[in-house]
Write a protein that holds these residues in place. Structure first.
Motif, PDB file in Angstrom:
ATOM      1  N   ASN A 178      31.884  33.987  38.900  1.00 39.24           N
ATOM      2  CA  ASN A 178      31.658  32.531  38.859  1.00 39.24           C
ATOM      3  C   ASN A 178      30.601  32.196  37.814  1.00 39.24           C
ATOM      4  OD1 ASN A 178      33.543  32.247  40.813  1.00 39.24           O
ATOM      5  ND2 ASN A 178      32.191  31.398  42.370  1.00 39.24           N
ATOM      6  N   GLU A 203      43.580  33.796  38.552  1.00 41.59           N
ATOM      7  CA  GLU A 203      42.326  34.366  39.075  1.00 41.59           C
ATOM      8  C   GLU A 203      41.690  35.257  37.996  1.00 41.59           C
ATOM      9  OE1 GLU A 203      39.623  34.947  40.283  1.00 41.59           O
ATOM     10  OE2 GLU A 203      39.810  35.714  42.338  1.00 41.59           O
ATOM     11  N   ASN A 247      33.421  33.932  45.905  1.00 40.89           N
ATOM     12  CA  ASN A 247      32.422  33.921  46.975  1.00 40.89           C
ATOM     13  C   ASN A 247      33.073  33.845  48.345  1.00 40.89           C
ATOM     14  OD1 ASN A 247      30.359  34.114  45.192  1.00 40.89           O
ATOM     15  ND2 ASN A 247      29.874  31.930  45.158  1.00 40.89           N
ATOM     16  N   THR A 248      34.295  33.372  48.385  1.00 34.51           N
ATOM     17  CA  THR A 248      34.988  33.269  49.678  1.00 34.51           C
ATOM     18  C   THR A 248      35.052  34.639  50.370  1.00 34.51           C
ATOM     19  OG1 THR A 248      36.294  31.421  48.822  1.00 34.51           O
ATOM     20  CG2 THR A 248      37.143  32.529  50.773  1.00 34.51           C
ATOM     21  N   GLU A 297      33.555  24.736  45.232  1.00 35.69           N
ATOM     22  CA  GLU A 297      32.218  24.738  44.620  1.00 35.69           C
ATOM     23  C   GLU A 297      32.131  23.881  43.370  1.00 35.69           C
ATOM     24  OE1 GLU A 297      30.820  28.650  43.605  1.00 35.69           O
ATOM     25  OE2 GLU A 297      30.737  29.239  45.701  1.00 35.69           O
ATOM     26  N   ASN A 311      32.476  31.965  58.164  1.00 40.09           N
ATOM     27  CA  ASN A 311      32.857  30.859  59.044  1.00 40.09           C
ATOM     28  C   ASN A 311      33.045  29.563  58.280  1.00 40.09           C
ATOM     29  OD1 ASN A 311      30.222  29.501  58.682  1.00 40.09           O
ATOM     30  ND2 ASN A 311      29.461  31.309  59.740  1.00 40.09           N
TER      31      ASN A 311
END
Ligand SMILES: Cc1cc2nc3c(=O)[nH]c(=O)nc-3n(C[C@H](O)[C@H](O)[C@H](O)COP(=O)(O)OP(=O)(O)OC[C@H]3O[C@@H](n4cnc5c(N)ncnc54)[C@H](O)[C@@H]3O)c2cc1C
Length: 467
Positions: free
Chosen positions: A221, A39, A49-50, A430, A55
């Motif tokens: 990102n 990471e 972004n998670t 992504e 949802n």
């Protein structure tokens, strides 16, 4: 001197630390493989972004207590074809939807908790399951599960180079604890997101306008892994100008503003640009079907800025925003607070008001309140903007994620230019979402794609590493 934590080769090396990476890592570890998660972000910011999600969309039979329903696969597929205008890989689209049916159960096994169905502006109770504790709660559960399975998670460890020979992953160079290190593995899962936080890269397609974009998610990102793969001869997928972009409050931070900066006021009033001109039908369709087009629309306006203007009849009809509305007792007083020409704004509002036809206002349906005779009509929910105080929100394009990615097959295996599958490289999330999303967006499908292809990638990488 500290021992090199990367000395022993791993079976599966997972690049990235969000939903797709964790789903892959857990799947590979459950198959008995030694897994490393690399990471780039520090631990506090893990999960890209998670972290911002709420949802995930999944097909289900209606028996889940956390959703209303049912949501059949055919309907989901229909929804996907509608938003993408058919720009999707049919086999991968069907696979995503078929495998989405397993996700509630699979997430539950990993310790992810969901909350009862929600109403709210986007009305998603039937199609989307909401994480209890949001994306961070979901990520914490996945990290806990991964660590319990023996996955080694390395934070603050950006990948800076990849060695790929003839489409075969050999090793990754990472920056770890102030020095470069080499991570070797039998198989690779690339799950390091899109390039939305890389303004220079965005500028290649958007020009200087990209300087005015706000990035709703992680600054990490930057598309480095995507670039490395494309440079190594991987087949690209997706139009580089396509992305998920919504209009967000212009006062939001440059990065990581998250969901709180989105505004749902557009359908209740008018939108004007820096010339105080309207530029699109604010009432074309219901907000859940239209919110994702406004980022791109604002990006096409001068200075990439627009203003949503409502009056006191509407101010309480949408979710309150995190930044207070700019307020005035007349349109002429409101204009300078927005750096707009008062005469121009007064004319736009007067023309709009004069074009409003009588109707019965109901923002829950496509009502009959519309304008007549304007070049840019407002097709529904058109009411005169006449009751002070008047309110405005400045809006800028808020980029959620980009669609340019690497091409994969039904195993989530990366395809090389020419179409040959890579020997040992997989991708999820992504970084490959453009296989399914040629354009457009369906709320919650980002997490579906990450989880479905993350699991496939982890399983595929584990199978490869065993052989
Ligand atoms: C504000 C916001 C709200 C959203 N809400 C929803 C929602 O409710 N539902 C939904 O389905 N989707 C939502 N999305 C989209 C969703 O976040 C993504 O589709 C999904 O999280 C992508 O998962 P991922 O694992 O592919 O990427 P990410 O979760 O972004 O993870 C990518 C990871 O790669 C790491 N990384 C990047 N470069 C490197 C490098 N060089 N080396 C090592 N690591 C690197 C990053 O640090 C990060 O951990 C939202 C997005 C935003 C921004």
């Amino acid at each position: 001197m500290a021992s090199d934590p990367f000395q022993e080769p791993f079976d599966v090396v997972v690049l990235g630390g969000g939903n797709a990476a964790l789903c892959a890592a857990i799947s590979a570890a459950r198959a008995g493989r030694r897994v490393a998660v690399i990471e780039g972000a520090p631990e506090f910011y893990r999960g890209g972004n998670t972290r911002h999600t709420r949802n995930l969309r999944c097909s289900h039979d209606g028996t889940a207590p956390t959703m209303t329903g049912p949501y059949e696969q055919a309907e989901f597929l229909d929804d996907l074809y509608r938003v993408t205008g058919g720009q999707t890989d049919p086999a991968l689209a069907e696979l995503t939807i078929a495998r989405s049916r397993e996700l509630l159960g699979w997430m539950d096994e990993q310790g992810v908790l969901f909350q009862p169905p929600l109403g709210g502006t986007l009305s998603l109770g039937k199609t989307n399951a909401f994480f209890l504790g949001g994306g961070r709660g979901m990520l914490n559960a996945l990290y806990r599960r991964a660590e319990n399975l023996g996955v080694r998670c390395f934070y603050d460890t950006p990948v800076t180079a990849l060695t790929v020979q003839d489409g075969f992953f050999v090793s990754a160079t990472v920056r770890h604890a102030g020095r470069d290190a080499t991570v070797r593995g039998k198989a690779l899962v690339a799950a390091a997101g899109g390039f939305e936080a890389n303004i220079e890269w965005l500028k290649q397609y958007w020009g200087a306008a990209a300087d005015n974009f706000l990035i709703r998610g992680t600054p990490f990102n930057r598309g480095d892994v995507l670039r490395m793969l494309l440079d190594a001869g991987i087949a690209p997928v997706g139009d580089p100008t396509q992305c998920h972009a919504v209009a967000i409050d212009a006062r939001a931070p440059k990065f990581d503003g998250g969901i709180a900066t989105r505004l749902d006021s557009v359908v209740f009033g008018i939108m004007v640009n820096a010339k105080a001109q309207r530029f699109y039908d604010e009432g074309e369709d219901t907000w859940p079907k239209r919110y994702a087009i406004w980022g791109r629309l604002v990006a096409q306006q001068p200075g990439q800025i627009a203003y949503s203007i409502v009056d006191s009849q509407s101010i309480r009809l949408f979710m309150p925003s995190i930044f207070p509305a700019i307020q005035a007792n007349s349109i002429a007083e409101l204009a300078p607070k927005l750096s707009l020409d008062p005469a121009a704004l007064e004319k736009t509002v007067a023309d709009f008001n004069a074009a409003v036809r009588p109707g019965t206002f109901d923002h829950t349906v496509l009502d009959d309140c519309r304008t007549e005779g304007l070049v840019i009509p407002k097709s529904h929910w058109a009411r005169r903007i006449e009751k002070p105080p008047f309110y405005a929100y400045p809006l800028r394009p808020g980029i959620t994620f980009t669609y340019l990615g690497v091409r994969v097959n039904e195993e989530s295996r990366i395809l090389l230019e020419g179409g040959k599958p890579s020997g040992n490289m997989f991708a999820a999330g992504e970084i490959m979402a453009g296989n399914v999303l040629g354009k457009g967006y369906l709320a919650g499908i980002g997490m579906t794609i990450g989880a479905v292809f993350g699991r496939l990638a982890g399983e595929g990488a584990a199978r490869h590493a065993r052989n």
